[in-house]
Design an enzyme around this catalytic site. Structure first.
Site, mmCIF file in Angstrom:
data_model
loop_
_atom_site.group_PDB
_atom_site.id
_atom_site.type_symbol
_atom_site.label_atom_id
_atom_site.label_comp_id
_atom_site.label_asym_id
_atom_site.label_seq_id
_atom_site.Cartn_x
_atom_site.Cartn_y
_atom_site.Cartn_z
ATOM 1 N N CYS A 58 34.950 41.666 36.276
ATOM 2 C CA CYS A 58 36.368 41.352 36.050
ATOM 3 C C CYS A 58 36.541 39.854 35.870
ATOM 4 O O CYS A 58 36.057 39.069 36.682
ATOM 5 C CB CYS A 58 37.224 41.830 37.220
ATOM 6 N N ALA A 103 36.499 35.219 38.829
ATOM 7 C CA ALA A 103 35.876 36.439 38.325
ATOM 8 C C ALA A 103 35.135 37.123 39.467
ATOM 9 O O ALA A 103 34.991 36.559 40.551
ATOM 10 C CB ALA A 103 34.914 36.131 37.180
ATOM 11 N N LYS A 104 34.660 38.324 39.228
ATOM 12 C CA LYS A 104 33.823 39.026 40.199
ATOM 13 C C LYS A 104 33.095 40.143 39.495
ATOM 14 O O LYS A 104 33.595 40.699 38.508
ATOM 15 C CB LYS A 104 34.667 39.606 41.343
ATOM 16 N N GLY A 105 31.918 40.480 40.010
ATOM 17 C CA GLY A 105 31.149 41.585 39.460
ATOM 18 C C GLY A 105 30.622 42.458 40.565
ATOM 19 O O GLY A 105 30.508 42.038 41.722
#
Length: 439
Positions: A58, A103-105
């Site tokens: 994201c 962001a992040k994953g």
């Protein structure tokens, strides 16, 4: 429940909006991620079986700069959780004034059930799946839950193979040998310890011999424990998935850390300590000797949260302090080392009881600060010594703490989280105002 972290983040934003100077239209934009990618990851495991994993990345907001955020491997990963974490990263980078967005994953998997070779293949497949989104000026991943410098090395190598040359600054948190920076592994825990010390200064209290309970003894919790122990605080409890070790006289943090670093679990540590306690033969001198060998006892993670301590540090997962258990909390301060550990309903109860809560977007910002320093060094092709990195970390997180306190005191805000969010929202909104709306 899948949407709980995201709804919690939105509620935190709404609570701060009352005090923040943010245009309504821009605030509405800030509540939505720019994009989220879902990837399907077929991986041939070392066993010969093919398993299909699911992953996400994201990108929440880029008004202040390239997206920045970790990648976690965990069975509980969901798209909504990843989006919430990306939002929290946005406010975190703005609060500590880094030129990043958020962001992040995440990948849905159980790392304990995978071999090192399986994890490498999964990491490389995930990197290929998101590589069109990431880049040194676009989106820079980093380690998070169940990922580490080796994971980042695999990500960097995979991305570099497609580019045709080495691109160290595409990720941070790398091993030192391939462009990592000293101090990155300990950075989040170091930041937690610095902020805890600053909070005690603000409250005009002595950190020496203060009692501390830390839920979670992973990378962040263990480093915070070691540094607070060195500062004179008494770490009376800490935990992992097996439960919590508790000793009101203080745990032997170094011994526990060595046990966990060797792959041990906390319940095994407590059991081993109990075996080492002398039994005596009934003589009073033996009893007296035995008292010096009192072993820690096992508690549940829920019991750890309700210990009567000076500081509670949740350093595990989100959503552990809720409306259901907040009335049982007896800590006089909470420092959020985990992301989103406190729900908004619980926040209001703690605020009403004058329990100071240092929010996650401030307390655990040490990791992203040192990630930024690593990224800058990679771009310059120049490295700094550990002393320089640690000094810059302390300066930056200390400045953010002071600005949050100033906002809290001057505007007479209800709590430190609202103060931190007010600053973060205003800084991000200001970037949107200057940039305008395209097209």
């Amino acid at each position: 429940m899948a949407d709980a972290p995201f709804e919690n983040m939105l509620a935190q934003m709404d609570r701060a909006k009352e005090y923040a100077d943010v245009d309504d239209g821009i605030f509405e934009r800030l509540k939505h991620p720019e994009r989220t990618l879902k990837v399907t990851l077929p991986v041939e495991l070392e066993s010969g079986d093919v398993e299909v994993f699911e992953g996400y990345r994201c990108q929440f907001n880029s008004a202040r700069g390239p997206f920045k955020g970790g990648v976690r491997f965990h069975p509980s990963v969901t798209q909504r959780e990843v989006e919430a974490l990306a939002g929290w990263m946005t406010w975190k980078t703005a609060l500590v004034d880094l030129p990043y967005g958020g962001a992040k994953g995440g990948v849905i998997c159980e790392p304990k059930e995978l071999t090192d070779r399986d994890l490498e293949r999964l990491t490389r497949r995930y990197t290929e799946g998101i590589r069109r989104m990431i880049g040194p000026e676009t989106d820079v991943p980093a380690p998070d839950m169940n990922t580490n410098p080796q994971t980042m090395a695999w990500m960097m190598d995979t991305y570099s193979m497609y580019e045709g040359h080495t691109v160290p600054q595409v990720v941070t948190g790398k091993p030192l040998e391939i462009g990592g920076t000293p101090g990155r592994v300990e950075a989040t825990g170091r930041g937690v310890s610095i902020v805890t010390g600053r909070l005690f200064e603000y409250l005009d209290r002595d950190l020496t011999d203060a009692t501390v309970a830390i839920q979670g003894f992973g990378n962040v919790g263990s480093n915070a424990a070691k540094l607070l122990d060195e500062a004179g605080a008494r770490i009376v409890a800490t935990s992992d998935v097996t439960g919590a070790a508790y000793d009101p006289d203080g745990l032997d943090v170094d011994a526990l850390d060595a046990h966990v670093a060797a792959g041990g679990l906390i319940d095994e540590y407590v059991a081993g300590t109990l075996r080492d306690v002398p039994t005596g033969d009934g003589d009073r001198n033996d009893d007296r000797d035995r008292s010096r060998w009192d072993a820690p006892e096992m508690l549940s993670n829920d019991e750890l949260l309700t210990l009567d301590v000076d500081v509670l540090i949740p350093a595990a997962v989100e959503g552990v302090i809720t409306e259901a258990n907040v009335h049982d909390l007896r800590a006089s301060a909470v420092v959020e080392a985990a992301n989103g550990p406190t729900t908004v309903a619980a926040d209001k109860v703690l605020s009403g009881r004058d329990v100071q809560v240092v929010p996650d977007i401030l307390a655990n910002a040490g990791g992203v600060i040192v990630s930024y320093l690593e990224w800058v060094q990679n771009a310059q092709e120049f490295s700094w010594p550990l002393e320089t990195v640690n000094a810059e970390l302390e300066r930056r997180i200390g400045t953010a703490f002071d600005q949050t306190i100033e906002q809290y005191d001057e505007k007479d805000l209800p709590d430190l989280r609202t103060a931190a969010y007010t600053l973060a929202l205003e800084r991000t909104a200001s970037a949107h105002e200057y940039r305008g709306l395209f097209p």
